[in-house]
Design an enzyme around this catalytic site. Structure first.
Site, PDB file in Angstrom:
ATOM      1  N   ARG A 236      31.887  52.957  34.381  1.00  0.00           N
ATOM      2  CA  ARG A 236      32.593  52.409  32.939  1.00  0.00           C
ATOM      3  C   ARG A 236      32.201  52.363  31.945  1.00  0.00           C
ATOM      4  NH1 ARG A 236      33.668  47.366  33.317  1.00  0.00           N
ATOM      5  NH2 ARG A 236      31.956  47.133  35.230  1.00  0.00           N
TER       6      ARG A 236
ATOM      7  N   TYR B 283      35.253  59.668  36.079  1.00  0.00           N
ATOM      8  CA  TYR B 283      34.860  58.548  36.818  1.00  0.00           C
ATOM      9  C   TYR B 283      35.894  57.854  36.814  1.00  0.00           C
ATOM     10  CZ  TYR B 283      32.004  54.874  38.005  1.00  0.00           C
ATOM     11  OH  TYR B 283      31.635  53.359  38.923  1.00  0.00           O
ATOM     12  N   GLY B 284      35.150  57.421  38.931  1.00  0.00           N
ATOM     13  CA  GLY B 284      36.038  56.198  39.040  1.00  0.00           C
ATOM     14  C   GLY B 284      36.714  54.952  38.780  1.00  0.00           C
TER      15      GLY B 284
ATOM     16  N   HIS C  61      38.107  39.082  39.801  1.00  0.00           N
ATOM     17  CA  HIS C  61      37.066  39.533  39.883  1.00  0.00           C
ATOM     18  C   HIS C  61      36.809  39.304  40.760  1.00  0.00           C
ATOM     19  CE1 HIS C  61      33.738  42.528  38.566  1.00  0.00           C
ATOM     20  NE2 HIS C  61      34.466  43.055  39.685  1.00  0.00           N
TER      21      HIS C  61
ATOM     22  N   CYS D  31      24.952  41.362  41.852  1.00  0.00           N
ATOM     23  CA  CYS D  31      24.869  39.823  42.430  1.00  0.00           C
ATOM     24  C   CYS D  31      24.864  40.145  44.073  1.00  0.00           C
ATOM     25  CB  CYS D  31      25.881  38.591  42.097  1.00  0.00           C
ATOM     26  SG  CYS D  31      24.432  38.689  40.199  1.00  0.00           S
ATOM     27  N   GLY D  32      25.200  40.951  44.526  1.00  0.00           N
ATOM     28  CA  GLY D  32      25.428  41.460  45.612  1.00  0.00           C
ATOM     29  C   GLY D  32      26.816  40.481  46.328  1.00  0.00           C
TER      30      GLY D  32
ATOM     31  N   ASN E 295      27.882  42.625  49.212  1.00  0.00           N
ATOM     32  CA  ASN E 295      26.778  41.879  50.738  1.00  0.00           C
ATOM     33  C   ASN E 295      27.749  41.361  50.741  1.00  0.00           C
ATOM     34  OD1 ASN E 295      25.428  44.716  50.092  1.00  0.00           O
ATOM     35  ND2 ASN E 295      23.680  43.472  49.035  1.00  0.00           N
TER      36      ASN E 295
ATOM     37  N   ASP F 123      35.889  42.860  46.427  1.00  0.00           N
ATOM     38  CA  ASP F 123      36.122  43.066  44.489  1.00  0.00           C
ATOM     39  C   ASP F 123      37.192  42.209  43.401  1.00  0.00           C
ATOM     40  OD1 ASP F 123      34.345  44.407  42.581  1.00  0.00           O
ATOM     41  OD2 ASP F 123      36.290  45.788  42.055  1.00  0.00           O
TER      42      ASP F 123
ATOM     43  N   SER G  69      25.873  55.469  41.411  1.00  0.00           N
ATOM     44  CA  SER G  69      26.589  56.468  42.537  1.00  0.00           C
ATOM     45  C   SER G  69      27.079  55.244  43.861  1.00  0.00           C
ATOM     46  CB  SER G  69      25.777  57.543  43.400  1.00  0.00           C
ATOM     47  OG  SER G  69      24.707  56.705  43.990  1.00  0.00           O
ATOM     48  N   ARG G  70      28.412  55.852  43.971  1.00  0.00           N
ATOM     49  CA  ARG G  70      29.223  54.940  44.644  1.00  0.00           C
ATOM     50  C   ARG G  70      29.613  55.989  45.750  1.00  0.00           C
ATOM     51  NH1 ARG G  70      31.814  50.421  42.134  1.00  0.00           N
ATOM     52  NH2 ARG G  70      30.264  50.193  40.561  1.00  0.00           N
TER      53      ARG G  70
ATOM     54  N   ARG H 227      23.156  35.185  38.293  1.00  0.00           N
ATOM     55  CA  ARG H 227      21.783  35.322  39.294  1.00  0.00           C
ATOM     56  C   ARG H 227      21.234  34.615  37.192  1.00  0.00           C
ATOM     57  NH1 ARG H 227      18.786  40.013  40.856  1.00  0.00           N
ATOM     58  NH2 ARG H 227      20.483  40.742  41.766  1.00  0.00           N
TER      59      ARG H 227
ATOM     60  N   GLY I 156      22.376  37.376  55.108  1.00  0.00           N
ATOM     61  CA  GLY I 156      23.090  37.018  56.052  1.00  0.00           C
ATOM     62  C   GLY I 156      23.201  35.850  55.580  1.00  0.00           C
TER      63      GLY I 156
HETATM   64  C1  OXD Z   1      32.528  46.663  38.765  1.00  0.00           C
HETATM   65  C2  OXD Z   1      33.524  47.440  40.008  1.00  0.00           C
HETATM   66  O1  OXD Z   1      31.903  46.940  37.970  1.00  0.00           O
HETATM   67  O2  OXD Z   1      33.437  46.814  41.058  1.00  0.00           O
HETATM   68  O3  OXD Z   1      32.550  45.981  39.249  1.00  0.00           O
HETATM   69  O4  OXD Z   1      32.681  48.510  40.293  1.00  0.00           O
HETATM   70 MN    MN Z   2      34.054  45.055  40.557  1.00  0.00          MN
END
Ligand code: OXD
Ligand code: MN
Length: 592
Positions: free
Chosen positions: A69, A197-198, A226, A250-251, A254, A277, A375-376, A407, A501
């Site tokens: 972005r 780009y995405g 978000h 920040c995961g 995950n 997201d 990369s995604r 963080r 976890g």
């Molecule tokens: C971001 C994403 O940048 O979700 O927040 O790709």
């Molecule tokens: Mn995001």
């Protein structure tokens, strides 16, 4: 494909500007998607991967100058500059339309313009909103087919209404000097040019579901955030939902797909992912806050995703996935990225399309990476092993807790609870992350990222906080608001909390607090757990370490105060008085 005169007039106008040879509507059918994949493979836009190991999976490489972005090229174009706020870049709408029209002019000559009717949210849900994206990129079409709900059903749902978000995307020359991602919230319009780009071109995601939607949410009395959404299932089958906002790195993905530690697994606890997201939140008839994930897939960061960090995400990418800018393993026609495993492929092509020599790979030097650090994978939510049964719910899920995180090496404790909604809004407004050694630039620099929305609020940040405060008044039974920090370090810089976890242990304290099942200590910053209430069964951690994780270090908070004040001052005149009241309470508490 439609008789909607608003849609047809707009498409005619955009086609007159971009001058494509052909216009093709995307109907959402598998036959059409398959034909587009084949076409993209024939031109090299996509590479078809090993269909036995990775069924229906493809690889795409972006241009080398087009991998993330671009916040400095992202604009909010409101008629009045002050409505875009001090953090967003602003351009006058007429000036922007004129400038970008020159870039779009004739940009689709010799090409096809694809018309993608899509819905953010389940078609037919009160939460859902419709967009139409015009694009010259098959990659965009195929990604949108994963990330959103696309096709004839959306056109039918729109009917004759003018209520849709108009998105125009053209790759043009991929010229970074003329790359623009522009939002016109007052016109329901998004214009994106010179990127492939995405995050810049999948207009349903950050552009619509956050920037435009946050503006609409303020106007219409709901929230676009978000945030991930997850559900914790108790052994008796009851499920409680939380939503959580974290800055990048920040995961978040995950946490959204967390695997419970053995202790909880044995007892029958489960965690379900609703979204990783974005959350759209509305007040329900029962007075609680309800959330949907408006997306249909995950656009996740590949590097670091592995069978330990996020086995669910990895499993999700095993079919129907588009990989972008990862390593191509030529021996078995699969993909690889740093952190996937310790076996980098010997015969491989890197994200730039060059032969990649893994023996020259140096963890500290990003230029030697095989996969781009950003990369995604674009993967279908329904392929995620822990996807919630409520994913397609028309009404969403009721939220018990909102969690903010950052963080921080020292300042924020493992978890604390705000005193009430107003204080929680303040806690979100001062969210921050410190830069790590992994990122370029100085280590330990604090970047304020309120509610993780700094790049995504489609209007003034002060007005956005005022909207949070207004929403608090409209929710009779609001979620409780918490802050977590998985990243406290010891004096040698090692993380103290195991994370991944085991973060479930903190989630369980949060949910217990929501139920009033557990006490807490009141501190200068809010409520902190009694150390014995954080379950460390099965962890190699002592109660003293938990105490350390939960300490509120007044000196580092005092040091933070001046940074917060400076940040508020930068946001300017629209910061609500209530936020300054909360700041004064914090300061007074710290000086007690
Ligand atoms: C971001 C994403 O940048 O979700 O927040 O790709
Ligand atoms: Mn995001």
């Amino acid at each position: 494909m439609t008789t909607n005169k608003h849609v047809n007039a707009w498409i005619d106008e955009m086609a007159a500007l971009t001058k494509p040879d052909k216009i093709v509507w995307i109907d959402g059918s598998e036959e059409q998607a398959e034909q587009l994949r084949a076409q993209a493979c024939s031109t090299g836009e996509l590479i078809k991967l090993n269909q036995e190991l990775l069924p229906n999976c493809y690889l795409h490489r972006t241009a080398i100058n087009d991998v993330a972005r671009v916040e400095d090229r992202t604009f909010i174009c409101t008629r009045k500059k002050e409505d875009a706020g001090t953090i967003n870049n602003w351009m006058d709408p007429q000036e922007c339309y004129a400038k970008l029209s020159k870039l779009y002019d004739g940009s689709m000559k010799g090409q096809t313009m694809y018309v993608i009717p899509y819905s953010m949210g389940v078609v037919g849900s009160d939460f859902a909103k419709i967009g139409i994206e015009l694009t010259d990129s098959i990659y965009v079409v195929l990604n949108m087919l994963i990330m959103t709900r696309v096709g004839t059903k959306v056109v039918d749902a729109l009917g004759d209404s003018p209520d849709f978000i108009k998105g125009l995307h053209a790759r043009a020359d991929l010229d970074e000097q003329n790359r623009y991602i522009c939002h016109f919230p007052e016109d329901n319009t998004i214009w994106s040019v010179n990127s492939g780009y995405g995050g810049n071109v999948l207009l349903g995601k950050k552009c619509f579901a956050l920037r435009i939607a946050s503006y609409l949410g303020r106007k219409e009395g709901w929230m676009a955030e978000h945030m991930l959404i997850l559900g914790v299932e108790y052994p008796d089958g009851e499920i409680k939902y939380v939503s959580a906002a974290f800055p990048s790195a920040c995961g978040k993905t995950n946490l959204a797909m967390l695997i419970p530690p053995e202790y909880y697994k044995k007892k029958g606890y489960k965690v379900w992912c609703v979204g990783d997201d974005i959350a759209w939140l509305r007040v329900g008839e029962d007075g609680r806050l309800w959330a949907v994930n408006p997306e249909n897939g995950f656009f996740g960061v590949a590097p670091g995703t592995n069978s330990k960090s996020n086995p669910n995400a990895l499993a999700t990418t095993m079919r129907d996935t588009i990989f972008t800018n990862v390593v191509h393993d030529l021996d078995n026609n699969t993909v690889w990225w740093e952190g996937l495993n310790d076996n980098p492929p010997a015969n491989a092509i890197d994200w730039k399309g060059n032969k990649w020599d893994y023996t020259k790979y140096d963890k500290k030097d990003k230029s030697t990476c095989g996969a781009h650090p950003n990369s995604r994978f674009t993967a279908l939510a329904k392929n995620c092993p822990c996807i919630s049964s409520e994913f397609d719910s028309l009404t969403g899920v009721p939220i018990s807790a909102i969690i903010f995180g950052g963080r921080r090496a020292k300042t924020a404790p493992l978890v604390y609870q705000s005193r009430d909604w107003q204080h929680g809004t303040f806690v979100g407004s001062i969210m921050a992350s410190e830069t790590t050694a992994a990122a370029a630039g100085a280590v330990g620099v604090v970047r304020r990222d309120p509610m993780a929305m700094r790049p995504f609020v489609g209007y003034d940040m002060g007005d956005y906080w005022a909207h949070w405060l207004e929403m608090g008044k409209k929710i009779p039974n609001p979620p409780k608001i918490f802050h977590v920090n998985w990243f406290r370090t010891d004096d040698e810089g090692h993380f103290i909390w195991p994370g991944f976890g085991d973060n479930m242990r903190v989630l369980m304290w949060i949910l217990d607090r929501c139920e009033g099942k557990v006490d807490a200590q009141e501190t200068a910053i809010g409520y902190v757990p009694n150390p014995e209430d954080i379950n460390i069964d099965g962890l190699d951690l002592t109660i003293d370490t938990v105490k350390e994780l939960l300490t509120v270090d007044k000196e580092s908070w005092k040091a933070d105060l001046s940074n917060i004040k400076e940040f508020y001052a930068g946001i300017g005149a629209r910061v609500p008085k209530e936020m300054y009241d909360e700041l004064a309470i914090l300061e007074a508490n710290l000086n007690k």
